[in-house]
Design an enzyme around this catalytic site. Structure first.
Site, PDB file in Angstrom:
ATOM      1  N   LYS A 174       0.860  -1.189   0.000  1.00  0.00           N
ATOM      2  CA  LYS A 174       0.000   0.000   0.000  1.00  0.00           C
ATOM      3  C   LYS A 174       0.885   1.222   0.000  1.00  0.00           C
ATOM      4  O   LYS A 174       2.029   1.186   0.470  1.00  0.00           O
ATOM      5  CB  LYS A 174      -0.894   0.013   1.232  1.00  0.00           C
ATOM      6  CG  LYS A 174      -2.174   0.794   1.053  1.00  0.00           C
ATOM      7  CD  LYS A 174      -3.224  -0.028   0.306  1.00  0.00           C
ATOM      8  CE  LYS A 174      -4.509   0.752   0.101  1.00  0.00           C
ATOM      9  NZ  LYS A 174      -5.593  -0.124  -0.359  1.00  0.00           N
TER      10      LYS A 174
HETATM   11  P1  NAD Z   1     -13.142   7.459  -2.614  1.00  0.00           P
HETATM   12  O1  NAD Z   1     -12.165   8.522  -2.389  1.00  0.00           O
HETATM   13  O2  NAD Z   1     -13.677   7.224  -3.985  1.00  0.00           O
HETATM   14  O3  NAD Z   1     -14.425   7.667  -1.654  1.00  0.00           O
HETATM   15  C1  NAD Z   1     -14.337   7.802  -0.269  1.00  0.00           C
HETATM   16  C2  NAD Z   1     -15.688   8.312   0.212  1.00  0.00           C
HETATM   17  O4  NAD Z   1     -15.706   8.301   1.634  1.00  0.00           O
HETATM   18  C3  NAD Z   1     -15.984   9.735  -0.208  1.00  0.00           C
HETATM   19  O5  NAD Z   1     -17.366   9.836  -0.554  1.00  0.00           O
HETATM   20  C4  NAD Z   1     -15.710  10.542   1.056  1.00  0.00           C
HETATM   21  O6  NAD Z   1     -16.450  11.755   1.114  1.00  0.00           O
HETATM   22  C5  NAD Z   1     -16.170   9.560   2.097  1.00  0.00           C
HETATM   23  N1  NAD Z   1     -15.646   9.798   3.423  1.00  0.00           N
HETATM   24  C6  NAD Z   1     -14.402  10.153   3.811  1.00  0.00           C
HETATM   25  N2  NAD Z   1     -14.341  10.284   5.142  1.00  0.00           N
HETATM   26  C7  NAD Z   1     -15.575   9.976   5.604  1.00  0.00           C
HETATM   27  C8  NAD Z   1     -16.158   9.907   6.901  1.00  0.00           C
HETATM   28  N3  NAD Z   1     -15.433  10.172   7.987  1.00  0.00           N
HETATM   29  N4  NAD Z   1     -17.450   9.551   6.999  1.00  0.00           N
HETATM   30  C9  NAD Z   1     -18.174   9.273   5.883  1.00  0.00           C
HETATM   31  N5  NAD Z   1     -17.686   9.319   4.652  1.00  0.00           N
HETATM   32  C10 NAD Z   1     -16.403   9.664   4.510  1.00  0.00           C
HETATM   33  O7  NAD Z   1     -12.484   6.136  -2.032  1.00  0.00           O
HETATM   34  P2  NAD Z   1     -12.809   4.608  -2.363  1.00  0.00           P
HETATM   35  O8  NAD Z   1     -11.844   4.164  -3.375  1.00  0.00           O
HETATM   36  O9  NAD Z   1     -14.264   4.422  -2.580  1.00  0.00           O
HETATM   37  O10 NAD Z   1     -12.370   3.931  -0.987  1.00  0.00           O
HETATM   38  C11 NAD Z   1     -13.259   3.821   0.128  1.00  0.00           C
HETATM   39  C12 NAD Z   1     -12.840   2.626   0.962  1.00  0.00           C
HETATM   40  O11 NAD Z   1     -12.878   1.459   0.139  1.00  0.00           O
HETATM   41  C13 NAD Z   1     -11.413   2.707   1.519  1.00  0.00           C
HETATM   42  O12 NAD Z   1     -11.371   2.054   2.770  1.00  0.00           O
HETATM   43  C14 NAD Z   1     -10.615   1.919   0.507  1.00  0.00           C
HETATM   44  O13 NAD Z   1      -9.407   1.418   1.039  1.00  0.00           O
HETATM   45  C15 NAD Z   1     -11.615   0.824   0.194  1.00  0.00           C
HETATM   46  N6  NAD Z   1     -11.358   0.123  -1.057  1.00  0.00           N
HETATM   47  C16 NAD Z   1     -11.357   0.783  -2.253  1.00  0.00           C
HETATM   48  C17 NAD Z   1     -11.084   0.070  -3.411  1.00  0.00           C
HETATM   49  C18 NAD Z   1     -11.118   0.705  -4.762  1.00  0.00           C
HETATM   50  O14 NAD Z   1     -10.949  -0.025  -5.743  1.00  0.00           O
HETATM   51  N7  NAD Z   1     -11.340   1.989  -4.893  1.00  0.00           N
HETATM   52  C19 NAD Z   1     -10.814  -1.307  -3.340  1.00  0.00           C
HETATM   53  C20 NAD Z   1     -10.856  -1.949  -2.118  1.00  0.00           C
HETATM   54  C21 NAD Z   1     -11.122  -1.212  -0.982  1.00  0.00           C
END
Ligand code: NAD
Length: 424
Positions: A114
């Site tokens: 990561k």
């Molecule tokens: P992103 O940046 O697209 O979205 C994150 C969202 O969370 C945004 O809408 C933001 O406003 C919101 N957010 C941030 N802090 C917050 C809080 N305190 N309360 C409520 N909402 C909040 O990110 P993403 O890629 O969707 O990632 C989100 C999660 O999913 C992370 O934990 C990431 O590690 C995990 N994840 C993402 C992927 C991927 O392919 N993008 C894959 C596996 C896991």
């Protein structure tokens, strides 16, 4: 001996100690060899970089970033890059370890890594973001590469950011190196289906969990915390499957509707206004309230440490799908297990992203691209297999689903470690 969870100065559980504690529980269940246990308990490599970026006003700012490779025994390391003001080395180490287990749980031939940069990208102009990305990519280029470590998007990083990383590495090499990152735009070797893959995987796992729990998806109520890539796509696809999405939120706050939300319209509202807040016909709720909303299914899709010992007792949902990485602390897990709540752990629930990232890497290496329905079919096959083996291990060992998933994945990494042996 298991590590204790500590509360940091910031007042939250330390993600790295939580990750080690989850690993220790699996190592205990597997009665893991002491030597292998001590190898897998620590990251193999961790790099901290401090690098300058020229800002638009002519000043220079120095940013701190990280790339951690937890384990490379099953193949090149794989894991996203996060841009966030609160990134810490502890968080990146935890996320890297979770990637190792996720890749092993799904059986894809990658280790775990990561990256992260301490930055609020919303405060940078597009050209500042590009310069920051290119310099960070150069700094970590001592570790990354198609055969070594392949980054991908995570919180606040996008296909455009991946394209800049790909271009930076390609310029240094003198030829295009598309397989150095995944989650790229289609025009530079991205894969069909990658952008939606994490959310699609969550939606597939939701149906599988309902099947095992003998529940009807249609009409089951859902709250989704975090309306970004993972959360908004999961919400949309779950709504298509008949779930009623009652609440969603982002960092600005949340919205609730007794009738269920029109997710496509909420996505348009967020694109227009920057937040889900203020969507017509809903009442505002805080992120804390959303986690305790009266729904059947809770999908945390934002950040770590959202369900903790202090609110786990008040969670109403009886099924939690961890779209985010590490949203539930180990103490909260114990409370949820005692209360009979089923938690589909992150390493299975959000594995759709890394599965399609694997497909993207394979397509880039072969310069042969697949159609979207082929991608989605293979994704469903792999993530359903990971869910089923975790479920079956949890029943066989008489442990919660997270521990079942960990037992499967830690055993695979341990076996690979032992068969390779200790060098020299
Ligand atoms: P992103 O940046 O697209 O979205 C994150 C969202 O969370 C945004 O809408 C933001 O406003 C919101 N957010 C941030 N802090 C917050 C809080 N305190 N309360 C409520 N909402 C909040 O990110 P993403 O890629 O969707 O990632 C989100 C999660 O999913 C992370 O934990 C990431 O590690 C995990 N994840 C993402 C992927 C991927 O392919 N993008 C894959 C596996 C896991």
């Amino acid at each position: 001996m298991a590590a204790e969870t500590v509360v940091t100065a910031a007042g939250i559980d330390d993600p790295w100690l939580n990750a080690q504690r989850q690993f220790d529980a699996a190592a205990d269940v597997l009665n893991l060899d002491q030597g292998v246990r001590s190898i897998l308990r620590e990251p193999q490599r961790q790099l901290t970089v401090n690098f300058p970026v020229k800002m638009d006003d002519g000043s220079v700012r120095v940013f701190e970033g990280y790339r951690v490779q937890h384990n490379l025994v099953r193949g090149p390391a794989k894991g996203g890059i996060r841009y966030h003001a609160e990134v810490t080395l502890s968080e990146v180490k935890a996320l890297a370890m979770w990637m190792t287990w996720k890749c092993a749980a799904t059986g894809i031939p990658f280790g775990g890594a990561k990256g992260g940069v301490i930055v609020d990208p919303k405060r940078l102009s597009r050209s500042e973001l590009e310069r920051l990305t290119r310099r960070y990519a150069s700094e970590i280029s001592v570790l990354i590469g198609p055969e070594r470590d392949i980054p991908a998007p995570d919180v606040n990083t996008t296909p455009q950011v991946m394209a800049w990383i790909m271009d930076t590495v390609s310029m240094a090499a003198g030829y295009s190196v598309p397989a150095v990152v995944t989650g790229k735009p289609l025009s530079v070797g991205g894969s069909q289906g990658r952008n939606a893959a994490t959310g699609r995987g969550v939606a597939i796992v939701a149906l599988q969990a309902c099947r095992r729990l003998d529940r009807e998806p249609t009409g089951s109520t859902v709250a989704v915390q975090g309306f970004g890539n993972a959360g908004s796509i999961a919400a949309g696809l779950m709504a298509d499957d008949g779930f009623s999405i009652r609440a969603v939120s982002d960092s600005a706050g949340g919205i609730y509707s007794e009738q269920g939300l029109d997710i496509k319209a909420v996505i348009e509202h967020k694109q227009r206004t920057g937040s889900v807040v203020g969507f017509p016909g809903t009442r505002p709720i805080s992120n804390a309230e959303l986690l305790e909303a009266p729904v059947d299914v809770l999908v945390p899709a934002a950040l770590e440490n959202q369900i903790t010992a202090s609110n786990a007792g008040r969670v109403k949902a009886s099924l939690i799908l961890e779209a985010a990485n590490g949203p539930t602390t180990p103490d909260a897990d114990d409370i949820l297990v005692r209360r009979g709540v089923t938690v589909v752990p992150d390493i299975v629930a959000n594995a759709g992203g890394v599965i399609v990232s694997y497909f993207e890497w394979v397509q880039d290496l072969q310069s042969l691209f697949w159609e979207e329905n082929e991608i989605n079919k293979r994704l469903e096959h792999i993530i359903t297999g990971a869910f089923n083996s975790s479920w079956e291990a949890s029943k066989r060992l008489g442990v919660p689903l997270r521990l079942g998933a960990y037992a499967v994945s830690v055993e695979r990494v341990a076996e690979a470690t032992m068969v390779r042996g200790i060098y020299p």
